[in-house]
Design a protein around this motif. Structure first.
Motif, PDB file in Angstrom:
ATOM      1  N   SER A 220       0.824  -1.209   0.000  1.00  0.00           N
ATOM      2  CA  SER A 220       0.000   0.000   0.000  1.00  0.00           C
ATOM      3  C   SER A 220       0.856   1.257   0.000  1.00  0.00           C
ATOM      4  O   SER A 220       0.554   2.231  -0.709  1.00  0.00           O
ATOM      5  CB  SER A 220      -0.926  -0.002   1.227  1.00  0.00           C
ATOM      6  N   ALA A 223       2.421   1.743  -3.462  1.00  0.00           N
ATOM      7  CA  ALA A 223       1.443   2.209  -4.442  1.00  0.00           C
ATOM      8  C   ALA A 223       1.179   3.701  -4.290  1.00  0.00           C
ATOM      9  O   ALA A 223       1.104   4.436  -5.282  1.00  0.00           O
ATOM     10  CB  ALA A 223       0.147   1.416  -4.292  1.00  0.00           C
ATOM     11  N   ALA A 226       4.390   5.654  -5.444  1.00  0.00           N
ATOM     12  CA  ALA A 226       4.551   5.633  -6.898  1.00  0.00           C
ATOM     13  C   ALA A 226       3.512   6.514  -7.578  1.00  0.00           C
ATOM     14  O   ALA A 226       3.806   7.223  -8.546  1.00  0.00           O
ATOM     15  CB  ALA A 226       4.446   4.201  -7.411  1.00  0.00           C
ATOM     16  N   GLU A 227       2.275   6.493  -7.071  1.00  0.00           N
ATOM     17  CA  GLU A 227       1.216   7.299  -7.675  1.00  0.00           C
ATOM     18  C   GLU A 227       1.553   8.781  -7.620  1.00  0.00           C
ATOM     19  O   GLU A 227       1.299   9.527  -8.576  1.00  0.00           O
ATOM     20  CB  GLU A 227      -0.100   7.029  -6.945  1.00  0.00           C
ATOM     21  N   MET A 266       0.620  -6.701  -4.724  1.00  0.00           N
ATOM     22  CA  MET A 266       0.421  -5.535  -5.589  1.00  0.00           C
ATOM     23  C   MET A 266      -0.578  -5.912  -6.676  1.00  0.00           C
ATOM     24  O   MET A 266      -0.566  -7.043  -7.177  1.00  0.00           O
ATOM     25  CB  MET A 266       1.739  -5.090  -6.233  1.00  0.00           C
ATOM     26  N   SER A 267      -1.423  -4.980  -7.041  1.00  0.00           N
ATOM     27  CA  SER A 267      -2.432  -5.265  -8.062  1.00  0.00           C
ATOM     28  C   SER A 267      -1.781  -5.343  -9.442  1.00  0.00           C
ATOM     29  O   SER A 267      -0.727  -4.747  -9.686  1.00  0.00           O
ATOM     30  CB  SER A 267      -3.505  -4.177  -8.064  1.00  0.00           C
ATOM     31  N   THR A 269      -2.991  -4.032 -12.092  1.00  0.00           N
ATOM     32  CA  THR A 269      -3.089  -2.695 -12.680  1.00  0.00           C
ATOM     33  C   THR A 269      -1.879  -1.849 -12.310  1.00  0.00           C
ATOM     34  O   THR A 269      -1.303  -1.146 -13.158  1.00  0.00           O
ATOM     35  CB  THR A 269      -4.375  -2.007 -12.202  1.00  0.00           C
ATOM     36  N   PHE A 270      -1.466  -1.905 -11.041  1.00  0.00           N
ATOM     37  CA  PHE A 270      -0.290  -1.157 -10.614  1.00  0.00           C
ATOM     38  C   PHE A 270       0.970  -1.659 -11.311  1.00  0.00           C
ATOM     39  O   PHE A 270       1.799  -0.866 -11.775  1.00  0.00           O
ATOM     40  CB  PHE A 270      -0.126  -1.280  -9.095  1.00  0.00           C
ATOM     41  N   GLY A 273       1.064  -0.544 -14.897  1.00  0.00           N
ATOM     42  CA  GLY A 273       1.386   0.875 -14.963  1.00  0.00           C
ATOM     43  C   GLY A 273       2.852   1.142 -14.680  1.00  0.00           C
ATOM     44  O   GLY A 273       3.480   2.005 -15.320  1.00  0.00           O
ATOM     45  N   LEU A 274       3.422   0.412 -13.731  1.00  0.00           N
ATOM     46  CA  LEU A 274       4.844   0.574 -13.427  1.00  0.00           C
ATOM     47  C   LEU A 274       5.707   0.095 -14.592  1.00  0.00           C
ATOM     48  O   LEU A 274       6.738   0.711 -14.913  1.00  0.00           O
ATOM     49  CB  LEU A 274       5.196  -0.200 -12.155  1.00  0.00           C
ATOM     50  N   ASP A 306      -5.863  -3.467 -18.408  1.00  0.00           N
ATOM     51  CA  ASP A 306      -4.522  -3.597 -17.837  1.00  0.00           C
ATOM     52  C   ASP A 306      -3.491  -3.888 -18.918  1.00  0.00           C
ATOM     53  O   ASP A 306      -2.405  -3.295 -18.934  1.00  0.00           O
ATOM     54  CB  ASP A 306      -4.498  -4.706 -16.784  1.00  0.00           C
TER      55      ASP A 306
END
Length: 564
Positions: A220, A223, A226-227, A266-267, A269-270, A273-274, A306
């Protein structure tokens, strides 16, 4: 010996009090300054006595000066804290009160050490005052320690050399462990850590791990960080050099290195994106491959959206088809490793991701630069048993053929080879039978399959309706294995095969003729086979409706498939 030591301390304290009173008297009497201190581009008109009474550095400069009338002193350019820190240190020398806070304590501490404002020259000097504030106030709670650590960013390497950074990191980790529950997912403390630079943030997390930081809380926190930190990532063009890209590259590689090894922390989607950001700033190949491996382990949780955010590594294609292909291979290897052989069984995860990949293929089929080899690579990778109905593949084929109208007959046959016409739904076969974009071979396969089904259905119905007499039963008992109905069906099959051979011959000859003649030929073929087509002629030419019910939920939200 002890009486002499206590006497010396008392004398030192009395001397300090006397000097402080003298400094206050000088300040109150408006005595003209006798020295100018230069810090950068700023000039301070001060008095020697208050400075040398507290600063060993100033005392040494005055003592070593050959000119007894020393009027100017230039401090080093790298004085920690700069002008602001020296101004407050000068106020301290004059006995002027000011507030020490978490924002300025490190600058004062470093400047005081540089100016040698220690107990050796005055009791209760600035170094001891700032040290007391750190120990008794700032580092006693999470927010205070975090604020002090954040202020160290502009005071390196002095703050690191004085061990202030390490003490702050340990205080942040310890206070976080005491004040918060690392095992809860509501880790609002993670939002506070986003103000730190990536190197401080990394060291704080590494210090938290031995103190009970759970993998969920770590995920968490990563995430959130990074966001906030990866906003504004831009594509790095080949051959360009920019400090911003280097900072972004280091940032992404550090975040990727901190990811927990446990699955599903970690999802997807994350992670996608990474990976997208890693491709944009050209991180190391090891970093990108590690992210691909992590995505493969959780691919069964991925959606079409994704996979679509993964970009291509070149300007030729905007979609990362090669990357998705490698991820799919890794995913299947993992499934085989845990004992699920694709030859005999398909797990629910394989079936689910097969649907996602088929929908992904339909999304990227409208890319003009997508080669046939890349288009067919992903669907032929997945096991046939994972698909009951292949309408999604047909939709992808139809979109690809519409986007690439210049393909010849053989190339279109290669595109259509990814689908099995026998696995198409009735609606899909009805659409394919009248689709002029499909090669003749595929159209005939569709018609052939449905003609057999229609004939088989008629035979079954006639058997159920016709009454059976004793003579029929006796005749059936002495008849050959091929009954009359089977013979009729076999004869029609042979006629269809001959028709297929004849059309293949025409297709080969048509490759040498203009495009207009090909169209007229296909029209004549359609008319010729009209009596074999079991479908209604009034058929919609849109493939939007050819979606499985189980698959509809996995389709992307904002795109549509319009085929005319």
């Amino acid at each position: 010996m002890s009486s002499h030591s206590s006497s010396s301390k008392r004398h030192h304290r009395l001397s300090s009090v006397a000097m402080e009173r003298t400094c206050q008297w000088i300040f109150s009497q408006d005595i003209p300054p006798d020295v100018t201190i230069i810090v950068g581009d700023t000039y301070f008109s001060l008095h020697k006595f208050p400075l040398v009474s507290k600063s060993g550095y100033m005392r040494r400069l005055v003592a070593e000066a050959n000119d007894s009338d020393l009027t100017t002193i230039r401090l080093p350019e790298n004085l920690p804290g700069g002008v602001e820190a020296f101004e407050q240190a000068a106020k301290f020398c004059y006995g002027i009160n000011f507030e020490i806070s978490a924002a300025n304590v490190v600058g004062l501490y470093c400047a005081a050490e540089c100016l040698q404002m220690t107990e050796e020259y005055a009791a209760g000097n600035l170094v001891s005052r700032t040290e007391d504030y750190l120990q008794q106030v700032a580092l006693k709670n999470f927010c205070g320690a975090l604020a002090v650590l954040h202020s160290c960013k502009t005071l390196l390497p002095a703050a690191e050399d004085l061990n202030i950074v390490s003490r702050c990191i340990e205080a942040v980790a310890s206070n976080a462990c005491t004040e918060f529950n690392f095992n809860t997912l509501q880790c609002w403390w993670a939002e506070e850590l986003t103000v730190l630079s990536i190197d401080f943030y990394q060291r704080v997390l590494l210090a938290m791990k031995p103190k009970g930081l759970s993998y969920q809380a770590l995920g968490s926190s990563l995430a959130l960080y990074a966001e906030k930190s990866l906003q504004g990532i831009v594509w790095k063009e080949q051959g360009t050099v920019n400090n911003m890209w280097d900072e972004q590259r280091i940032l992404i590689e550090t975040i990727a290195g901190l990811l927990p090894a446990e699955k599903n922390t970690m999802s997807v989607t994350f992670l996608c994106g990474l990976l997208r950001s890693a491709i944009y700033v050209s991180t190391t190949e090891a970093c990108r491959m590690d992210l691909e491996r992590r995505i493969a382990l959780q691919l069964d949780h991925a959606t079409v959206d994704d996979l679509l955010i993964i970009p291509g590594t070149s300007a030729d294609c905007i979609y990362g088809v090669d990357i998705v292909h490698r991820i799919a291979i890794e995913f299947l290897d993992v499934e085989k490793h845990i004992g699920l052989s694709e030859a005999c069984y398909c797990s629910p995860s394989v079936i689910k991701i097969c649907r996602v990949l088929d929908s992904y293929l339909a999304e990227i089929a409208n890319e003009p630069n997508l080669s046939i080899e890349k288009f067919v690579a992903i669907p032929i990778l997945m096991p046939r048993q994972a698909r009951d109905v292949e309408d999604s593949l047909y939709r992808a084929v139809d979109i690809y053929l519409k986007t690439h109208p210049c393909l010849d007959e053989l190339q279109r046959e290669k595109v259509c080879s990814i689908m099995d016409c026998h696995r198409l739904s009735y609606e899909a076969r009805m659409h394919a039978a009248q689709n002029n974009r499909l090669p003749v071979h595929t159209v005939v396969q569709v018609l052939y399959h449905d003609q057999l089904q229609v004939r088989s259905t008629k035979i079954s119905e006639s058997k159920r309706k016709s009454p059976k007499t004793a003579a029929d039963v006796t005749a059936a008992a002495y008849s050959s294995p091929r009954d009359i109905n089977t013979a009729i069906l076999f004869k029609e099959n042979e006629e269809l095969k001959k028709e297929l051979i004849r059309m293949k011959t025409y297709v080969k000859n048509l490759e040498k003729e203009p495009q207009g003649k090909k169209i007229s030929f296909l029209s004549s073929v359609t008319k010729k086979l009209g009596k074999l087509n079991p479908f209604n002629r009034n058929v919609s030419k849109d493939t939007n409706s050819l979606v499985d019910h189980d698959e509809a939920a996995s389709l992307p939200r904002r795109r549509r498939f319009s085929i005319s």
